[in-house]
Design a protein around this motif. Sequence first.
Motif, PDB file in Angstrom:
ATOM      1  N   LYS A 122      60.838 -99.352 -19.451  1.00  0.00           N
ATOM      2  CA  LYS A 122      59.637 -98.724 -20.023  1.00  0.00           C
ATOM      3  C   LYS A 122      58.689 -99.747 -20.651  1.00  0.00           C
ATOM      4  O   LYS A 122      57.555 -99.397 -21.024  1.00  0.00           O
ATOM      5  CB  LYS A 122      60.035 -97.678 -21.059  1.00  0.00           C
ATOM      6  N   PHE A 123      59.129-101.000 -20.753  1.00  0.00           N
ATOM      7  CA  PHE A 123      58.273-102.041 -21.314  1.00  0.00           C
ATOM      8  C   PHE A 123      57.581-102.877 -20.225  1.00  0.00           C
ATOM      9  O   PHE A 123      57.024-103.927 -20.512  1.00  0.00           O
ATOM     10  CB  PHE A 123      59.093-102.959 -22.223  1.00  0.00           C
ATOM     11  N   ALA A 124      57.625-102.405 -18.989  1.00  0.00           N
ATOM     12  CA  ALA A 124      57.047-103.179 -17.876  1.00  0.00           C
ATOM     13  C   ALA A 124      55.546-103.370 -18.038  1.00  0.00           C
ATOM     14  O   ALA A 124      55.001-104.439 -17.737  1.00  0.00           O
ATOM     15  CB  ALA A 124      57.347-102.480 -16.552  1.00  0.00           C
ATOM     16  N   GLY A 125      54.869-102.337 -18.515  1.00  0.00           N
ATOM     17  CA  GLY A 125      53.424-102.406 -18.688  1.00  0.00           C
ATOM     18  C   GLY A 125      52.898-101.021 -19.005  1.00  0.00           C
ATOM     19  O   GLY A 125      53.483-100.015 -18.594  1.00  0.00           O
ATOM     20  N   ALA A 126      51.791-100.966 -19.739  1.00  0.00           N
ATOM     21  CA  ALA A 126      51.255 -99.657 -20.116  1.00  0.00           C
ATOM     22  C   ALA A 126      50.674 -98.924 -18.911  1.00  0.00           C
ATOM     23  O   ALA A 126      50.888 -97.725 -18.737  1.00  0.00           O
ATOM     24  CB  ALA A 126      50.204 -99.830 -21.204  1.00  0.00           C
ATOM     25  N   GLU A 127      49.932 -99.644 -18.078  1.00  0.00           N
ATOM     26  CA  GLU A 127      49.284 -99.026 -16.911  1.00  0.00           C
ATOM     27  C   GLU A 127      49.342 -99.994 -15.730  1.00  0.00           C
ATOM     28  O   GLU A 127      48.978-101.159 -15.862  1.00  0.00           O
ATOM     29  CB  GLU A 127      47.827 -98.694 -17.232  1.00  0.00           C
ATOM     30  N   PHE A 128      49.810 -99.486 -14.583  1.00  0.00           N
ATOM     31  CA  PHE A 128      49.863-100.296 -13.370  1.00  0.00           C
ATOM     32  C   PHE A 128      48.771 -99.845 -12.406  1.00  0.00           C
ATOM     33  O   PHE A 128      48.597 -98.647 -12.168  1.00  0.00           O
ATOM     34  CB  PHE A 128      51.228-100.164 -12.689  1.00  0.00           C
ATOM     35  N   TYR A 129      48.075-100.819 -11.843  1.00  0.00           N
ATOM     36  CA  TYR A 129      47.071-100.561 -10.813  1.00  0.00           C
ATOM     37  C   TYR A 129      47.563-101.230  -9.530  1.00  0.00           C
ATOM     38  O   TYR A 129      47.497-102.455  -9.399  1.00  0.00           O
ATOM     39  CB  TYR A 129      45.706-101.102 -11.239  1.00  0.00           C
ATOM     40  N   ILE A 130      48.100-100.418  -8.629  1.00  0.00           N
ATOM     41  CA  ILE A 130      48.715-100.929  -7.403  1.00  0.00           C
ATOM     42  C   ILE A 130      47.630-101.183  -6.371  1.00  0.00           C
ATOM     43  O   ILE A 130      46.857-100.276  -6.028  1.00  0.00           O
ATOM     44  CB  ILE A 130      49.748 -99.935  -6.849  1.00  0.00           C
ATOM     45  N   LYS A 131      47.588-102.407  -5.853  1.00  0.00           N
ATOM     46  CA  LYS A 131      46.547-102.794  -4.907  1.00  0.00           C
ATOM     47  C   LYS A 131      47.168-103.266  -3.594  1.00  0.00           C
ATOM     48  O   LYS A 131      47.974-104.194  -3.586  1.00  0.00           O
ATOM     49  CB  LYS A 131      45.679-103.916  -5.498  1.00  0.00           C
ATOM     50  N   PRO A 132      46.811-102.635  -2.473  1.00  0.00           N
ATOM     51  CA  PRO A 132      47.287-103.114  -1.167  1.00  0.00           C
ATOM     52  C   PRO A 132      46.691-104.487  -0.868  1.00  0.00           C
ATOM     53  O   PRO A 132      45.658-104.881  -1.434  1.00  0.00           O
ATOM     54  CB  PRO A 132      46.766-102.057  -0.187  1.00  0.00           C
ATOM     55  N   TYR A 133      47.331-105.190   0.046  1.00  0.00           N
ATOM     56  CA  TYR A 133      46.781-106.468   0.489  1.00  0.00           C
ATOM     57  C   TYR A 133      45.399-106.263   1.117  1.00  0.00           C
ATOM     58  O   TYR A 133      45.124-105.235   1.742  1.00  0.00           O
ATOM     59  CB  TYR A 133      47.705-107.119   1.521  1.00  0.00           C
ATOM     60  N   ALA A 134      44.549-107.278   0.949  1.00  0.00           N
ATOM     61  CA  ALA A 134      43.238-107.335   1.605  1.00  0.00           C
ATOM     62  C   ALA A 134      42.339-106.147   1.256  1.00  0.00           C
ATOM     63  O   ALA A 134      41.456-105.774   2.037  1.00  0.00           O
ATOM     64  CB  ALA A 134      43.399-107.441   3.120  1.00  0.00           C
ATOM     65  N   THR A 135      42.564-105.551   0.093  1.00  0.00           N
ATOM     66  CA  THR A 135      41.719-104.454  -0.378  1.00  0.00           C
ATOM     67  C   THR A 135      41.069-104.894  -1.683  1.00  0.00           C
ATOM     68  O   THR A 135      41.733-105.013  -2.715  1.00  0.00           O
ATOM     69  CB  THR A 135      42.553-103.181  -0.600  1.00  0.00           C
ATOM     70  N   ALA A 136      39.771-105.145  -1.628  1.00  0.00           N
ATOM     71  CA  ALA A 136      39.078-105.720  -2.777  1.00  0.00           C
ATOM     72  C   ALA A 136      38.897-104.694  -3.895  1.00  0.00           C
ATOM     73  O   ALA A 136      38.704-103.502  -3.644  1.00  0.00           O
ATOM     74  CB  ALA A 136      37.728-106.278  -2.345  1.00  0.00           C
ATOM     75  N   PHE A 137      38.980-105.177  -5.135  1.00  0.00           N
ATOM     76  CA  PHE A 137      38.672-104.361  -6.299  1.00  0.00           C
ATOM     77  C   PHE A 137      37.924-105.211  -7.304  1.00  0.00           C
ATOM     78  O   PHE A 137      37.998-106.450  -7.283  1.00  0.00           O
ATOM     79  CB  PHE A 137      39.939-103.759  -6.926  1.00  0.00           C
ATOM     80  N   ASP A 138      37.176-104.557  -8.166  1.00  0.00           N
ATOM     81  CA  ASP A 138      36.356-105.262  -9.145  1.00  0.00           C
ATOM     82  C   ASP A 138      37.028-105.235 -10.512  1.00  0.00           C
ATOM     83  O   ASP A 138      37.488-104.189 -10.969  1.00  0.00           O
ATOM     84  CB  ASP A 138      34.974-104.607  -9.236  1.00  0.00           C
ATOM     85  N   LEU A 139      37.095-106.398 -11.140  1.00  0.00           N
ATOM     86  CA  LEU A 139      37.643-106.484 -12.484  1.00  0.00           C
ATOM     87  C   LEU A 139      36.634-107.220 -13.363  1.00  0.00           C
ATOM     88  O   LEU A 139      36.502-108.450 -13.292  1.00  0.00           O
ATOM     89  CB  LEU A 139      38.988-107.202 -12.469  1.00  0.00           C
ATOM     90  N   ASN A 140      35.870-106.445 -14.107  1.00  0.00           N
ATOM     91  CA  ASN A 140      34.871-106.991 -15.034  1.00  0.00           C
ATOM     92  C   ASN A 140      33.904-107.957 -14.354  1.00  0.00           C
ATOM     93  O   ASN A 140      33.548-109.008 -14.903  1.00  0.00           O
ATOM     94  CB  ASN A 140      35.559-107.671 -16.215  1.00  0.00           C
ATOM     95  N   GLY A 141      33.496-107.595 -13.125  1.00  0.00           N
ATOM     96  CA  GLY A 141      32.493-108.389 -12.427  1.00  0.00           C
ATOM     97  C   GLY A 141      33.037-109.410 -11.451  1.00  0.00           C
ATOM     98  O   GLY A 141      32.265-110.035 -10.702  1.00  0.00           O
ATOM     99  N   VAL A 142      34.347-109.606 -11.428  1.00  0.00           N
ATOM    100  CA  VAL A 142      34.970-110.505 -10.451  1.00  0.00           C
ATOM    101  C   VAL A 142      35.610-109.660  -9.353  1.00  0.00           C
ATOM    102  O   VAL A 142      36.362-108.723  -9.650  1.00  0.00           O
ATOM    103  CB  VAL A 142      36.028-111.409 -11.118  1.00  0.00           C
ATOM    104  N   ARG A 143      35.309-109.992  -8.109  1.00  0.00           N
ATOM    105  CA  ARG A 143      35.861-109.270  -6.957  1.00  0.00           C
ATOM    106  C   ARG A 143      37.198-109.916  -6.575  1.00  0.00           C
ATOM    107  O   ARG A 143      37.255-111.116  -6.312  1.00  0.00           O
ATOM    108  CB  ARG A 143      34.881-109.323  -5.789  1.00  0.00           C
ATOM    109  N   ILE A 144      38.258-109.117  -6.557  1.00  0.00           N
ATOM    110  CA  ILE A 144      39.618-109.647  -6.366  1.00  0.00           C
ATOM    111  C   ILE A 144      40.273-108.994  -5.155  1.00  0.00           C
ATOM    112  O   ILE A 144      40.132-107.787  -4.926  1.00  0.00           O
ATOM    113  CB  ILE A 144      40.478-109.392  -7.625  1.00  0.00           C
ATOM    114  N   SER A 145      41.006-109.796  -4.380  1.00  0.00           N
ATOM    115  CA  SER A 145      41.812-109.291  -3.267  1.00  0.00           C
ATOM    116  C   SER A 145      43.168-109.980  -3.306  1.00  0.00           C
ATOM    117  O   SER A 145      43.267-111.168  -3.649  1.00  0.00           O
ATOM    118  CB  SER A 145      41.146-109.576  -1.914  1.00  0.00           C
TER     119      SER A 145
END
Length: 313
Positions: free
Chosen positions: A65-88
């Motif tokens: 239960k201490f792994a993390g408060a919230e997990f955001y699971i992202k598939p490979y090669a699928t871009a997402f934005d984190l505070n203005g930085v585009r991440i894949s």
Amino acid sequence: MILDDFIVVTKTGLFCKYGDFYLDPKEIVKHAVISHAHGDHAIGGNLNVYCTEATALFMKHRYKKFAGAEFYIKPYATAFDLNGVRISFIPAGHILGSAQVLMEYKGVKYLYTGDYKLQPDKTCEPIEFVTADVLITETTFADPGTQHPVAEEEILKLNATQNNIMLGAYSLGKCQRLISLMNDHCIEKRILVHHSMLPFIKIYEQMGINLGRYEAYDRKVMKNNVANMVYMVPPMVFRSYFKAINVIRVFATGWKHLQNNHEIQLYISDHADWNDILFTVEKVKPTQIWTNHGSGIQLKSHFERSLVVKLLN
């Protein structure tokens, strides 16, 4: 224009102030982008964790239960934005779910490799290459004198003896790769696995990876069979059983100093060696290399006339 301070080293880990996140932080942070689930890259307790599905499963098993408060699971090669930085996330070939982190900001691409390997491995996604302006590479084995042997040939050393073997290996990644290799190349061996490794193995199987045959360790089985048994144990157990009798002690690693005094030296590594790093540079085509996790001095010397090499650690 490449920003020299896009990624900076802090006591907490590699920090991107432009996106307000850390790469594989060593302390609890608000936004943690995790390359893979080994303990030196993935701690528990972060508020927001961005990673692949397998990495999340491994972390949730290890930290509960201490792994993390919230997990955001992202598939490979699928871009997402984190505070203005585009991440894949790009497959890194290190262990199941391991990822390189491609970050794009103001038209410049920064590629953080995490740990990676180029050798084939049926138990994880193979590495993929993308181009980037800056390659932030691990340099664990960035030494011209280090060249990892072919794992499929190295595992054959276990066939040189019929004596029972105590095989030390990391519980996540190395364990599963060894089970697969032994099933393919050491077919007379009966594989027993320490109980602490079984949950990670089950996650591999949950993710669709067929490792082959193995069984949970049973003291009676080991005692009653004097030949062709391989008992796989994690490093702490391997070290604590240094007086174990009637077994040959073997530890699977790319580090030479960890092979001392073992009757069979099993050089199987899940990291890139010197030639692999050079090949990766060719594929990524960076104008700058930033080194991390090991010494980048020899890499800096190698590229001194052709590329900017900055040592982050």
